[in-house]
Motif scaffolding. Structure first.
Motif, mmCIF file in Angstrom:
data_model
loop_
_atom_site.group_PDB
_atom_site.id
_atom_site.type_symbol
_atom_site.label_atom_id
_atom_site.label_comp_id
_atom_site.label_asym_id
_atom_site.label_seq_id
_atom_site.Cartn_x
_atom_site.Cartn_y
_atom_site.Cartn_z
ATOM 1 N N TYR A 183 0.843 -1.184 0.000
ATOM 2 C CA TYR A 183 0.000 0.000 0.000
ATOM 3 C C TYR A 183 0.885 1.244 0.000
ATOM 4 C CZ TYR A 183 -3.633 -3.336 1.202
ATOM 5 O OH TYR A 183 -4.494 -4.388 1.178
ATOM 6 N N THR A 184 0.875 1.967 -1.098
ATOM 7 C CA THR A 184 1.681 3.173 -1.243
ATOM 8 C C THR A 184 0.827 4.284 -1.842
ATOM 9 O OG1 THR A 184 2.446 2.493 -3.434
ATOM 10 C CG2 THR A 184 3.819 1.872 -1.554
ATOM 11 N N ILE A 185 1.337 5.496 -1.727
ATOM 12 C CA ILE A 185 0.692 6.668 -2.311
ATOM 13 C C ILE A 185 1.430 7.018 -3.593
ATOM 14 C CG2 ILE A 185 0.118 9.098 -1.977
ATOM 15 C CD1 ILE A 185 0.254 8.509 1.081
ATOM 16 N N SER A 186 0.719 7.065 -4.706
ATOM 17 C CA SER A 186 1.352 7.432 -5.979
ATOM 18 C C SER A 186 0.429 8.372 -6.744
ATOM 19 C CB SER A 186 1.647 6.189 -6.826
ATOM 20 O OG SER A 186 0.458 5.487 -7.130
ATOM 21 N N LYS A 187 1.014 9.359 -7.391
ATOM 22 C CA LYS A 187 0.215 10.334 -8.137
ATOM 23 C C LYS A 187 -0.326 9.696 -9.411
ATOM 24 C CE LYS A 187 1.242 14.702 -8.165
ATOM 25 N NZ LYS A 187 1.881 16.026 -8.418
ATOM 26 N N ALA A 188 -1.656 9.801 -9.594
ATOM 27 C CA ALA A 188 -2.290 9.277 -10.808
ATOM 28 C C ALA A 188 -2.182 10.282 -11.947
ATOM 29 C CB ALA A 188 -3.752 8.939 -10.541
ATOM 30 N N ILE A 213 -19.222 8.061 -4.262
ATOM 31 C CA ILE A 213 -18.239 9.061 -3.850
ATOM 32 C C ILE A 213 -18.178 9.109 -2.325
ATOM 33 C CG2 ILE A 213 -17.677 11.528 -3.846
ATOM 34 C CD1 ILE A 213 -18.942 11.720 -6.594
ATOM 35 N N VAL A 214 -16.963 9.117 -1.792
ATOM 36 C CA VAL A 214 -16.739 9.164 -0.348
ATOM 37 C C VAL A 214 -15.984 10.444 -0.012
ATOM 38 C CG1 VAL A 214 -15.536 8.066 1.593
ATOM 39 C CG2 VAL A 214 -16.722 6.661 -0.110
ATOM 40 N N PHE A 215 -16.408 11.110 1.069
ATOM 41 C CA PHE A 215 -15.677 12.260 1.582
ATOM 42 C C PHE A 215 -15.090 11.891 2.945
ATOM 43 C CE2 PHE A 215 -18.840 14.044 -1.264
ATOM 44 C CZ PHE A 215 -18.087 14.948 -2.008
ATOM 45 N N ILE A 267 -10.294 11.298 8.215
ATOM 46 C CA ILE A 267 -10.099 9.871 7.993
ATOM 47 C C ILE A 267 -11.089 9.347 6.964
ATOM 48 C CG2 ILE A 267 -11.635 9.265 9.920
ATOM 49 C CD1 ILE A 267 -9.880 6.784 10.393
ATOM 50 N N SER A 268 -10.626 8.416 6.143
ATOM 51 C CA SER A 268 -11.509 7.628 5.264
ATOM 52 C C SER A 268 -10.896 6.236 5.158
ATOM 53 C CB SER A 268 -11.674 8.278 3.885
ATOM 54 O OG SER A 268 -10.444 8.348 3.199
ATOM 55 N N LYS A 269 -11.602 5.334 4.500
ATOM 56 C CA LYS A 269 -11.171 3.943 4.449
ATOM 57 C C LYS A 269 -11.135 3.464 3.005
ATOM 58 C CE LYS A 269 -11.895 -0.299 7.139
ATOM 59 N NZ LYS A 269 -11.795 -1.323 6.104
ATOM 60 N N CYS A 270 -10.172 2.617 2.713
ATOM 61 C CA CYS A 270 -10.086 1.981 1.401
ATOM 62 C C CYS A 270 -9.728 0.520 1.614
ATOM 63 C CB CYS A 270 -9.037 2.673 0.536
ATOM 64 S SG CYS A 270 -8.779 1.856 -1.050
ATOM 65 N N GLN A 302 -13.183 10.810 -2.722
ATOM 66 C CA GLN A 302 -12.578 9.493 -2.966
ATOM 67 C C GLN A 302 -13.554 8.594 -3.694
ATOM 68 O OE1 GLN A 302 -11.159 7.722 0.675
ATOM 69 N NE2 GLN A 302 -11.204 5.641 -0.147
ATOM 70 N N ILE A 303 -13.066 7.873 -4.682
ATOM 71 C CA ILE A 303 -13.828 6.829 -5.365
ATOM 72 C C ILE A 303 -12.958 5.585 -5.396
ATOM 73 C CG2 ILE A 303 -14.986 6.120 -7.488
ATOM 74 C CD1 ILE A 303 -15.488 9.033 -8.112
ATOM 75 N N GLY A 304 -13.394 4.546 -4.709
ATOM 76 C CA GLY A 304 -12.556 3.361 -4.579
ATOM 77 C C GLY A 304 -11.280 3.714 -3.847
ATOM 78 N N CYS A 305 -10.147 3.351 -4.402
ATOM 79 C CA CYS A 305 -8.843 3.663 -3.796
ATOM 80 C C CYS A 305 -8.129 4.747 -4.585
ATOM 81 C CB CYS A 305 -7.999 2.400 -3.680
ATOM 82 S SG CYS A 305 -8.584 1.273 -2.394
ATOM 83 N N GLN A 306 -8.882 5.760 -5.000
ATOM 84 C CA GLN A 306 -8.317 6.913 -5.693
ATOM 85 C C GLN A 306 -8.935 8.174 -5.120
ATOM 86 O OE1 GLN A 306 -8.361 6.541 -9.954
ATOM 87 N NE2 GLN A 306 -7.326 8.479 -10.316
#
Length: 250
Positions: free
Chosen positions: A4-9, A154-156, A179-182, A230-234
């Protein structure tokens, strides 16, 4: 190393400030409305979730037209006026072929449904809803049996009010926590104060430790009211000048 990493789309910069954003999460499409601050002329851009541009700064002919929704290959526009937020005028624009349009001056826009646009004749203030089909391009006066809500998932992020986890306690210069969850991991986000400005830090964790972190916006003059959606893991967010639209995979 964690998977699990953060990467710019992607990161897209626009000529004018972004006023509205609409999403079709099922088709992974985003429509953005930008406006020239001097002339208030509106421009529509459509991009994919990977940042590729499908329609670039399409100029609307009148400032009264504004973005209402996007679904599949159609951008839905509605007309507003200075005296009322509800005015007759519905415009369905095919962003793949901008010359293919469906324009209705005698109808008000109500909402978007799955494969349908709910509309109402201009002189009626309540009831008598009709449905423009994005499949057959007909206006129907009865509710089709297959009609369903148009869902985007859509998640906020939510403001975190509980006891801060131990692995976040060493961050001392933050004034908020979101906080949000993926899937099975958590996203934490907060403003970090540096002098008169703020950076925004994003972290991924499980219940016990941080897996990755990144500064996703730097040098904000003011804190953002809503940091991302957030939508899914983006996740998707605007920078402080509202001209840059950025997305990260998390």
């Amino acid at each position: 190393m964690s998977k699990y990493t953060i990467s710019k789309a992607f990161s897209q910069t626009f000529r004018f400030p972004i006023w509205r954003i609409e999403v079709d999460g099922q088709s992974k499409l985003i429509a953005l409305e930008c406006r020239d601050p001097e002339t208030t002329v509106a421009y529509i851009t459509v991009i994919r979730f990977n940042g590729s541009i499908l329609l670039n700064h399409f100029e609307l002919p009148q400032k009264e037209w504004t973005l209402a929704a996007i679904q599949k290959k159609y951008v839905i526009l509605r007309k507003i006026s200075e005296n009322s937020p509800v005015s007759p005028g519905v415009w369905i624009l095919n962003y793949e072929e901008p010359n293919e349009t469906y324009l209705f001056h005698q109808y008000q826009y109500l909402t978007v449904l799955k494969d349908y646009i709910q509309i109402r004749p201009q002189h009626i203030t309540a009831g008598f809803q009709q449905y423009f089909s994005l499949l057959t391009y007909d206006i129907l006066t009865t509710v089709p049996s297959e009609i369903k809500p148009f869902e985007n998932d859509i998640v906020f992020p939510l403001e975190f009010k509980g006891q801060k986890p131990i692995f976040l306690e060493h961050y001392k210069n933050n004034e908020d926590l979101w906080i949000s969850k993926c899937q099975d991991h958590f996203l934490w986000c907060f403003h970090e104060k540096h002098g008169e400005n703020y950076d925004i830090r994003l972290l991924i964790s499980d219940k016990n430790e941080i897996w990755d972190e990144a500064i996703i916006i730097k040098h904000l003059g003011l804190k953002l009211v809503q940091i991302y959606f957030q939508i899914g893991c983006q996740i998707f967010l605007l920078t402080h000048n509202k001209r840059e639209f950025v997305s990260y995979l998390v």
